[in-house]
Write a protein that holds these residues in place. Structure first.
Motif, PDB file in Angstrom:
ATOM      1  N   UNK A  24       1.121  -1.386   0.205  1.00  0.00           N
ATOM      2  CA  UNK A  24       0.025   0.572   0.051  1.00  0.00           C
ATOM      3  C   UNK A  24       0.890   1.493  -0.091  1.00  0.00           C
ATOM      4  N   UNK A  25       2.318   1.098   0.383  1.00  0.00           N
ATOM      5  CA  UNK A  25       3.089   2.552   0.209  1.00  0.00           C
ATOM      6  C   UNK A  25       3.588   2.901  -0.866  1.00  0.00           C
ATOM      7  N   UNK A  26       3.758   1.133  -1.313  1.00  0.00           N
ATOM      8  CA  UNK A  26       4.820   1.570  -2.821  1.00  0.00           C
ATOM      9  C   UNK A  26       4.315   2.342  -4.043  1.00  0.00           C
ATOM     10  N   UNK A  27       4.032   2.978  -3.690  1.00  0.00           N
ATOM     11  CA  UNK A  27       2.883   4.079  -4.543  1.00  0.00           C
ATOM     12  C   UNK A  27       4.172   4.221  -5.314  1.00  0.00           C
ATOM     13  N   UNK A  28       3.607   5.146  -6.768  1.00  0.00           N
ATOM     14  CA  UNK A  28       4.949   5.056  -7.919  1.00  0.00           C
ATOM     15  C   UNK A  28       5.551   6.712  -6.669  1.00  0.00           C
ATOM     16  N   UNK A  29       4.266   7.681  -6.549  1.00  0.00           N
ATOM     17  CA  UNK A  29       4.810   8.914  -5.702  1.00  0.00           C
ATOM     18  C   UNK A  29       5.770   8.738  -5.023  1.00  0.00           C
ATOM     19  N   UNK A  30       5.378   7.610  -4.197  1.00  0.00           N
ATOM     20  CA  UNK A  30       6.281   7.443  -2.914  1.00  0.00           C
ATOM     21  C   UNK A  30       7.463   6.790  -3.687  1.00  0.00           C
ATOM     22  N   UNK A  31       7.540   6.098  -3.881  1.00  0.00           N
ATOM     23  CA  UNK A  31       8.535   4.905  -4.548  1.00  0.00           C
ATOM     24  C   UNK A  31       9.626   6.132  -5.047  1.00  0.00           C
ATOM     25  N   UNK A  32       9.179   7.010  -6.343  1.00  0.00           N
ATOM     26  CA  UNK A  32       9.962   7.693  -6.941  1.00  0.00           C
ATOM     27  C   UNK A  32      10.683   8.885  -5.669  1.00  0.00           C
ATOM     28  N   UNK A  33       9.561   9.047  -4.828  1.00  0.00           N
ATOM     29  CA  UNK A  33      10.611  10.186  -3.006  1.00  0.00           C
ATOM     30  C   UNK A  33      11.413   9.299  -2.886  1.00  0.00           C
ATOM     31  N   UNK A  34      11.476   8.773  -2.426  1.00  0.00           N
ATOM     32  CA  UNK A  34      12.748   7.088  -1.710  1.00  0.00           C
ATOM     33  C   UNK A  34      14.222   7.081  -2.980  1.00  0.00           C
ATOM     34  N   UNK A  35      13.489   7.233  -3.951  1.00  0.00           N
ATOM     35  CA  UNK A  35      14.582   6.956  -5.347  1.00  0.00           C
ATOM     36  C   UNK A  35      15.396   8.285  -4.579  1.00  0.00           C
ATOM     37  N   UNK A  36      14.904   9.112  -5.177  1.00  0.00           N
ATOM     38  CA  UNK A  36      15.298  10.211  -5.003  1.00  0.00           C
ATOM     39  C   UNK A  36      16.150  10.397  -4.089  1.00  0.00           C
ATOM     40  N   UNK A  37      15.584   9.908  -2.387  1.00  0.00           N
ATOM     41  CA  UNK A  37      16.712  10.107  -1.312  1.00  0.00           C
ATOM     42  C   UNK A  37      18.088   9.198  -1.440  1.00  0.00           C
ATOM     43  N   UNK A  38      17.584   7.813  -2.136  1.00  0.00           N
ATOM     44  CA  UNK A  38      18.907   6.682  -2.395  1.00  0.00           C
ATOM     45  C   UNK A  38      20.034   7.842  -3.350  1.00  0.00           C
ATOM     46  N   UNK A  39      18.945   8.515  -4.015  1.00  0.00           N
ATOM     47  CA  UNK A  39      20.577   8.866  -5.391  1.00  0.00           C
ATOM     48  C   UNK A  39      21.234  10.281  -4.630  1.00  0.00           C
ATOM     49  N   UNK A  40      20.242  10.958  -3.980  1.00  0.00           N
ATOM     50  CA  UNK A  40      21.336  12.044  -3.225  1.00  0.00           C
ATOM     51  C   UNK A  40      22.140  11.261  -1.979  1.00  0.00           C
ATOM     52  N   UNK A  41      21.848  10.005  -1.144  1.00  0.00           N
ATOM     53  CA  UNK A  41      22.822   9.208  -0.700  1.00  0.00           C
ATOM     54  C   UNK A  41      24.132   8.674  -1.962  1.00  0.00           C
ATOM     55  N   UNK A  42      24.050   8.805  -2.617  1.00  0.00           N
ATOM     56  CA  UNK A  42      25.106   8.177  -3.918  1.00  0.00           C
ATOM     57  C   UNK A  42      25.469   9.470  -3.886  1.00  0.00           C
ATOM     58  N   UNK A  43      25.522  10.808  -3.713  1.00  0.00           N
ATOM     59  CA  UNK A  43      26.364  12.342  -4.147  1.00  0.00           C
ATOM     60  C   UNK A  43      26.966  12.156  -2.657  1.00  0.00           C
ATOM     61  N   UNK A  44      26.301  12.338  -1.809  1.00  0.00           N
ATOM     62  CA  UNK A  44      26.570  13.143  -1.124  1.00  0.00           C
ATOM     63  C   UNK A  44      28.264  12.054  -0.836  1.00  0.00           C
ATOM     64  N   UNK A  45      28.396  11.047  -0.605  1.00  0.00           N
ATOM     65  CA  UNK A  45      29.995  10.852  -0.564  1.00  0.00           C
ATOM     66  C   UNK A  45      30.905  10.977  -1.903  1.00  0.00           C
ATOM     67  N   UNK A  46      30.531  11.626  -3.006  1.00  0.00           N
ATOM     68  CA  UNK A  46      30.859  12.834  -3.955  1.00  0.00           C
ATOM     69  C   UNK A  46      30.969  13.969  -3.912  1.00  0.00           C
ATOM     70  N   UNK A  47      30.530  14.265  -2.907  1.00  0.00           N
ATOM     71  CA  UNK A  47      30.571  16.107  -3.058  1.00  0.00           C
ATOM     72  C   UNK A  47      31.695  17.102  -2.835  1.00  0.00           C
ATOM     73  N   UNK A  48      32.413  16.492  -1.234  1.00  0.00           N
ATOM     74  CA  UNK A  48      33.708  17.414  -1.948  1.00  0.00           C
ATOM     75  C   UNK A  48      34.519  16.647  -2.531  1.00  0.00           C
ATOM     76  N   UNK A  49      34.623  15.524  -2.942  1.00  0.00           N
ATOM     77  CA  UNK A  49      35.576  14.834  -3.317  1.00  0.00           C
ATOM     78  C   UNK A  49      36.363  15.808  -5.072  1.00  0.00           C
TER      79      UNK A  49
END
Length: 111
Positions: A24-49
């Motif tokens: 019930x929680x895995x709506x397209x909107x929620x999945x997109x939002x969760x995915x964008x958070x995970x993309x930001x978490x990837x980016x965080x590792x590269x932020x100051x390199x």
């Protein structure tokens, strides 16, 4: 990645969510939002390199990036499942569109 690998991931993510009553929680909107958070978490590792080249990542950071990339992929597979998108077909189609839009230039390996 073979199409069958993507189908396997789709089935595994379906089962995982089903076992936890998360559907019930895995709506397209929620999945997109969760995915964008995970993309930001990837980016965080590269932020100051300086460049983000692979040799700038130590072993623990490489492992963390690996796990975050997996999270992004799993959310993408779930989103595609909800929207009835075959990711392999969509990617091949998009590569064809890009090849037409961006033809090889002078001096490229393909000219």
């Amino acid at each position: 990645m073979k199409t069958s690998d993507l189908h396997d991931l789709r089935e595994r993510t379906r089962q995982f969510a089903l076992e936890r009553n998360w559907a019930p929680y895995h709506t397209p909107k929620n999945l997109v939002m969760a995915m964008s958070v995970e993309v930001a978490e990837v980016a965080e590792h590269f932020q100051w390199l300086p460049t983000g080249a692979g040799d700038e990542l130590d072993a623990p950071t490489r492992a963390a990036v690996r796990h975050e990339l997996a999270d992004v992929l799993l959310y993408l597979v779930q989103l595609a499942d909800k929207l009835d998108v075959d990711l392999h077909d969509a990617a091949v189609e998009k590569m064809t569109v890009n090849a037409i839009k961006y033809p090889p230039g002078p001096g490229s390996a393909l000219t």
